[in-house]
Scaffold this motif. Structure first.
Motif, PDB file in Angstrom:
ATOM      1  N   ASP A   1       0.830  -1.210   0.000  1.00 44.31           N
ATOM      2  CA  ASP A   1       0.000   0.000   0.000  1.00 44.31           C
ATOM      3  C   ASP A   1       0.863   1.259   0.000  1.00 44.31           C
ATOM      4  O   ASP A   1       0.622   2.196   0.750  1.00 44.31           O
ATOM      5  N   SER A   2       1.864   1.282  -0.873  1.00 43.32           N
ATOM      6  CA  SER A   2       2.850   2.361  -0.804  1.00 43.32           C
ATOM      7  C   SER A   2       3.057   3.101  -2.127  1.00 43.32           C
ATOM      8  O   SER A   2       3.934   3.962  -2.211  1.00 43.32           O
ATOM      9  N   VAL A   3       2.296   2.758  -3.159  1.00 38.77           N
ATOM     10  CA  VAL A   3       2.470   3.426  -4.456  1.00 38.77           C
ATOM     11  C   VAL A   3       1.763   4.773  -4.414  1.00 38.77           C
ATOM     12  O   VAL A   3       0.572   4.847  -4.109  1.00 38.77           O
ATOM     13  N   PRO A   4       2.454   5.868  -4.714  1.00 41.31           N
ATOM     14  CA  PRO A   4       1.829   7.198  -4.612  1.00 41.31           C
ATOM     15  C   PRO A   4       0.849   7.475  -5.746  1.00 41.31           C
ATOM     16  O   PRO A   4       0.877   6.834  -6.789  1.00 41.31           O
ATOM     17  N   GLY A   5      -0.022   8.446  -5.495  1.00 42.90           N
ATOM     18  CA  GLY A   5      -0.892   8.958  -6.543  1.00 42.90           C
ATOM     19  C   GLY A   5      -2.288   8.393  -6.567  1.00 42.90           C
ATOM     20  O   GLY A   5      -3.071   8.746  -7.453  1.00 42.90           O
ATOM     21  N   PHE A   6      -2.662   7.541  -5.591  1.00 42.80           N
ATOM     22  CA  PHE A   6      -3.984   6.922  -5.592  1.00 42.80           C
ATOM     23  C   PHE A   6      -4.759   7.348  -4.358  1.00 42.80           C
ATOM     24  O   PHE A   6      -4.257   7.281  -3.237  1.00 42.80           O
ATOM     25  N   VAL A   7      -6.001   7.770  -4.593  1.00 40.63           N
ATOM     26  CA  VAL A   7      -6.858   8.300  -3.536  1.00 40.63           C
ATOM     27  C   VAL A   7      -8.130   7.464  -3.484  1.00 40.63           C
ATOM     28  O   VAL A   7      -8.726   7.174  -4.526  1.00 40.63           O
ATOM     29  N   LYS A   8      -8.563   7.089  -2.281  1.00 30.63           N
ATOM     30  CA  LYS A   8      -9.774   6.274  -2.140  1.00 30.63           C
ATOM     31  C   LYS A   8     -10.964   7.124  -1.716  1.00 30.63           C
ATOM     32  O   LYS A   8     -10.843   8.027  -0.881  1.00 30.63           O
ATOM     33  N   SER A   9     -12.118   6.805  -2.298  1.00 31.18           N
ATOM     34  CA  SER A   9     -13.367   7.458  -1.930  1.00 31.18           C
ATOM     35  C   SER A   9     -14.397   6.392  -1.572  1.00 31.18           C
ATOM     36  O   SER A   9     -14.235   5.215  -1.912  1.00 31.18           O
ATOM     37  N   PHE A  10     -15.453   6.801  -0.891  1.00 30.79           N
ATOM     38  CA  PHE A  10     -16.507   5.871  -0.519  1.00 30.79           C
ATOM     39  C   PHE A  10     -17.511   5.733  -1.657  1.00 30.79           C
ATOM     40  O   PHE A  10     -17.929   6.727  -2.259  1.00 30.79           O
ATOM     41  N   ALA A  11     -17.894   4.502  -1.942  1.00 34.93           N
ATOM     42  CA  ALA A  11     -18.934   4.237  -2.927  1.00 34.93           C
ATOM     43  C   ALA A  11     -20.275   4.754  -2.402  1.00 34.93           C
ATOM     44  O   ALA A  11     -20.397   5.082  -1.216  1.00 34.93           O
ATOM     45  N   PRO A  12     -21.292   4.817  -3.262  1.00 32.94           N
ATOM     46  CA  PRO A  12     -22.575   5.367  -2.807  1.00 32.94           C
ATOM     47  C   PRO A  12     -23.290   4.514  -1.768  1.00 32.94           C
ATOM     48  O   PRO A  12     -24.258   4.976  -1.166  1.00 32.94           O
ATOM     49  N   TYR A  13     -22.827   3.280  -1.536  1.00 32.06           N
ATOM     50  CA  TYR A  13     -23.416   2.434  -0.498  1.00 32.06           C
ATOM     51  C   TYR A  13     -22.307   1.944   0.433  1.00 32.06           C
ATOM     52  O   TYR A  13     -21.815   0.828   0.300  1.00 32.06           O
ATOM     53  N   PRO A  14     -21.881   2.750   1.409  1.00 30.94           N
ATOM     54  CA  PRO A  14     -20.860   2.309   2.363  1.00 30.94           C
ATOM     55  C   PRO A  14     -21.367   1.124   3.192  1.00 30.94           C
ATOM     56  O   PRO A  14     -22.568   0.841   3.255  1.00 30.94           O
ATOM     57  N   LEU A  15     -20.440   0.444   3.849  1.00 33.19           N
ATOM     58  CA  LEU A  15     -20.781  -0.799   4.541  1.00 33.19           C
ATOM     59  C   LEU A  15     -21.472  -0.561   5.884  1.00 33.19           C
ATOM     60  O   LEU A  15     -22.424  -1.250   6.228  1.00 33.19           O
ATOM     61  N   PHE A  16     -21.021   0.430   6.666  1.00 29.28           N
ATOM     62  CA  PHE A  16     -21.501   0.577   8.035  1.00 29.28           C
ATOM     63  C   PHE A  16     -22.250   1.879   8.306  1.00 29.28           C
ATOM     64  O   PHE A  16     -22.592   2.165   9.447  1.00 29.28           O
ATOM     65  N   TRP A  17     -22.473   2.677   7.282  1.00 31.33           N
ATOM     66  CA  TRP A  17     -23.202   3.921   7.502  1.00 31.33           C
ATOM     67  C   TRP A  17     -23.900   4.342   6.211  1.00 31.33           C
ATOM     68  O   TRP A  17     -23.628   3.784   5.153  1.00 31.33           O
ATOM     69  N   ASP A  18     -24.825   5.263   6.325  1.00 27.51           N
ATOM     70  CA  ASP A  18     -25.571   5.766   5.176  1.00 27.51           C
ATOM     71  C   ASP A  18     -25.316   7.253   5.001  1.00 27.51           C
ATOM     72  O   ASP A  18     -25.076   7.978   5.978  1.00 27.51           O
ATOM     73  N   TYR A  19     -25.366   7.706   3.769  1.00 28.87           N
ATOM     74  CA  TYR A  19     -25.325   9.137   3.515  1.00 28.87           C
ATOM     75  C   TYR A  19     -26.605   9.783   4.035  1.00 28.87           C
ATOM     76  O   TYR A  19     -27.673   9.147   4.063  1.00 28.87           O
ATOM     77  N   ALA A  20     -26.510  11.038   4.444  1.00 26.31           N
ATOM     78  CA  ALA A  20     -27.670  11.755   4.964  1.00 26.31           C
ATOM     79  C   ALA A  20     -28.685  12.001   3.852  1.00 26.31           C
ATOM     80  O   ALA A  20     -28.320  12.202   2.692  1.00 26.31           O
ATOM     81  N   GLY A  21     -29.958  11.977   4.222  1.00 25.89           N
ATOM     82  CA  GLY A  21     -31.021  12.243   3.258  1.00 25.89           C
ATOM     83  C   GLY A  21     -32.264  11.456   3.605  1.00 25.89           C
ATOM     84  O   GLY A  21     -32.199  10.365   4.167  1.00 25.89           O
ATOM     85  N   ASP A  22     -33.420  12.018   3.260  1.00 29.52           N
ATOM     86  CA  ASP A  22     -34.695  11.365   3.566  1.00 29.52           C
ATOM     87  C   ASP A  22     -35.112  10.360   2.507  1.00 29.52           C
ATOM     88  O   ASP A  22     -36.050   9.591   2.718  1.00 29.52           O
ATOM     89  N   ASN A  23     -34.431  10.367   1.350  1.00 23.44           N
ATOM     90  CA  ASN A  23     -34.776   9.429   0.284  1.00 23.44           C
ATOM     91  C   ASN A  23     -33.517   9.160  -0.551  1.00 23.44           C
ATOM     92  O   ASN A  23     -32.461   9.779  -0.333  1.00 23.44           O
ATOM     93  N   GLU A  24     -33.645   8.249  -1.499  1.00 25.54           N
ATOM     94  CA  GLU A  24     -32.475   7.850  -2.277  1.00 25.54           C
ATOM     95  C   GLU A  24     -31.904   9.008  -3.091  1.00 25.54           C
ATOM     96  O   GLU A  24     -30.685   9.139  -3.233  1.00 25.54           O
ATOM     97  N   THR A  25     -32.773   9.850  -3.624  1.00 26.73           N
ATOM     98  CA  THR A  25     -32.299  10.988  -4.413  1.00 26.73           C
ATOM     99  C   THR A  25     -31.422  11.906  -3.579  1.00 26.73           C
ATOM    100  O   THR A  25     -30.348  12.346  -4.019  1.00 26.73           O
ATOM    101  N   GLU A  26     -31.859  12.195  -2.346  1.00 27.71           N
ATOM    102  CA  GLU A  26     -31.087  13.075  -1.472  1.00 27.71           C
ATOM    103  C   GLU A  26     -29.778  12.406  -1.043  1.00 27.71           C
ATOM    104  O   GLU A  26     -28.735  13.063  -0.960  1.00 27.71           O
TER     105      GLU A  26
END
Length: 441
Positions: free
Chosen positions: A159-184
């Motif tokens: 895990d040492s090669v430079p230049g790569f950044v990780k982001s969370f997919a739209p469905y994380p494993l242990f939490w949800d994005y804020a919003g009252d519906n899928e669109t939000e």
């Protein structure tokens, strides 16, 4: 010809691809090469005058004008010092099938190599270095593609090669994005990605490289509007968008490419592998838009491999893709999809160890949980004993396939019949009873 995203119309094969091999004229080959073939270690414009190799005798090869060449290393012909009719045909066929102006391509041997080519292509085209990938993704086992990977396999390389950044997919494993519906929630996921872009620096990011559908990480399908939003962010900040189709390309989801499930999305770069030859011979592809292809006329792609554009593997891919089109394999996938989903639903309702399922086309995944609702398997932990027992039962019932606990994948051959599909789910059913017991249900 290429279809609009979401179309279910049958694909049509151009009659030129029905002509016997060896019958394309030099002009037809040259035109296809000019339009769709990219080179690797040499500037792209040299393809316009590269000899068209027609056959060989002993240590000699011959071009379409009858000129004799003695090559010290025959592999160089594959990569770019010579052009073959099959290379022109395959590039032309795939360019016809891809939407928009996705037309410049190279043909490595594996999905990992294709993604390496994509990363190098993006970096050299943009002059930027960073690549954003999802956690829980997989892009390959070579240096850059492994570092692009978002699951535990990345750790094996340090895990040492430079230049790569990780982001969370739209469905994380242990939490949800804020919003009252899928669109939000979808908009919140895009807001988070945009903030990450801004904090990393748009002028440093060459590529956003996502699987069209996260495959080994659990068949995670982005919600409506998400991939279109990613496309908009890439356009806004001058970043290339790459869809990794190694697992789903060429029909797995019921469309030729997975990104064609998303309205308004045409990536700048596409990679694919397994489906291009139905895994009979090792071959992959990296395709890019015309503007990117043209930018390499005066410089090399900066990537290459020994068997890039190997004519035997390309011949296999060419016949395989023609079969997919003529036999309407995409139509078969869509026809069987309701049966596939019904079986996924039935097994989920039958087996308490299964929490939920996801599917698209002929690509599905069960999520397993413990009696208390917790996740029984994390990436950094050894395989749970229950999954060892399940794998034994899975094999004893005559199944072979990927186990990426706590996800259980289902991805049958696309030529499967309804009766064979039902048989496969019956075998899975019997194995799942062992998993239920082993987990304490």
């Amino acid at each position: 010809k290429a279809l609009d995203n979401g179309s279910t119309a049958p694909l049509k094969l151009d009659p030129k691809h029905e002509q016997p091999m060896g019958t394309w004229t030099s002009e037809e080959i040259r035109n296809a090469v000019d339009e769709s073939v990219m080179l690797t270690w040499t500037p792209g414009k040299t393809r316009h005058n590269a000899p068209i190799i027609t056959h060989g005798e002993g240590v000699y090869v011959f071009d379409d004008k009858g000129k004799e060449y003695l090559y010290e290393r025959i592999a160089n012909i594959y990569g770019g010092l010579g052009i073959t009719e099959i290379r022109a045909r395959l590039a032309s066929l795939i360019a016809d099938l891809l939407p928009g102006d996705l037309q410049g391509m190279v043909f490595p041997s594996s999905g990992s190599e294709a993604n390496e080519a994509a990363i190098m292509c993006a970096r050299r085209y943009t002059g930027k270095f960073k690549v954003i990938n999802w956690y829980r993704s997989y892009h390959g086992g070579t240096t850059n593609s492994l570092q692009a990977t978002g699951d535990f396999r990345r750790w094996f390389g340090g895990d040492s090669v430079p230049g790569f950044v990780k982001s969370f997919a739209p469905y994380p494993l242990f939490w949800d994005y804020a919003g009252d519906n899928e669109t939000e929630r979808t908009q919140m996921a895009l807001n988070m990605l945009e903030e990450q872009i801004l904090n990393e620096g748009p002028d440093t990011i060459a590529l956003i490289q996502f699987e069209s559908i996260i495959g080994s990480g659990g068949v995670i399908i982005p919600p409506p509007g998400y991939m279109k939003g990613v496309r908009a962010l890439c356009d806004k900040y001058g970043i290339l968008m790459h869809c990794d189709e190694v697992m789903v390309g060429f029909g797995r989801t019921g469309t030729l490419f997975g990104f064609q499930n998303y309205e308004g999305v045409i990536p700048d770069i596409v990679t694919a592998a397994k489906g291009i030859t139905s895994s009979i011979l090792p071959l992959s592809m990296m395709a890019c838009r015309k503007e990117i292809m043209d930018s390499f006329d005066d410089k090399s792609l900066g990537w290459g491999s020994t068997y890039q554009a190997h004519p035997v593997a390309m011949a296999c891919a060419y016949e395989n893709l023609k079969y997919i089109i003529k036999e309407d394999i995409l139509g078969r996938v869509r026809e069987l999809e309701p049966v596939f989903e019904d079986c996924m639903r039935t097994l989920t309702e039958t087996h308490p160890s299964i929490k939920q399922y996801r599917h698209i086309g002929m690509f599905g995944c069960f999520d397993v949980h413990l009696p208390n609702g917790e996740n029984p398997q994390l990436q950094h932990t050894a395989l749970h004993d229950a999954f060892v027992e399940y794998k034994k039962a899975y094999t004893e019932n005559g199944l072979i396939g990927l186990l990426r606990a706590p996800h259980l994948h289902v991805a049958p051959p696309l030529t499967i019949t309804k009766e064979e599909l039902l048989d496969g789910f019956d075998r899975q059913d019997r194995a799942l009873y062992v998993l239920d017991d082993a987990l304490g249900f």
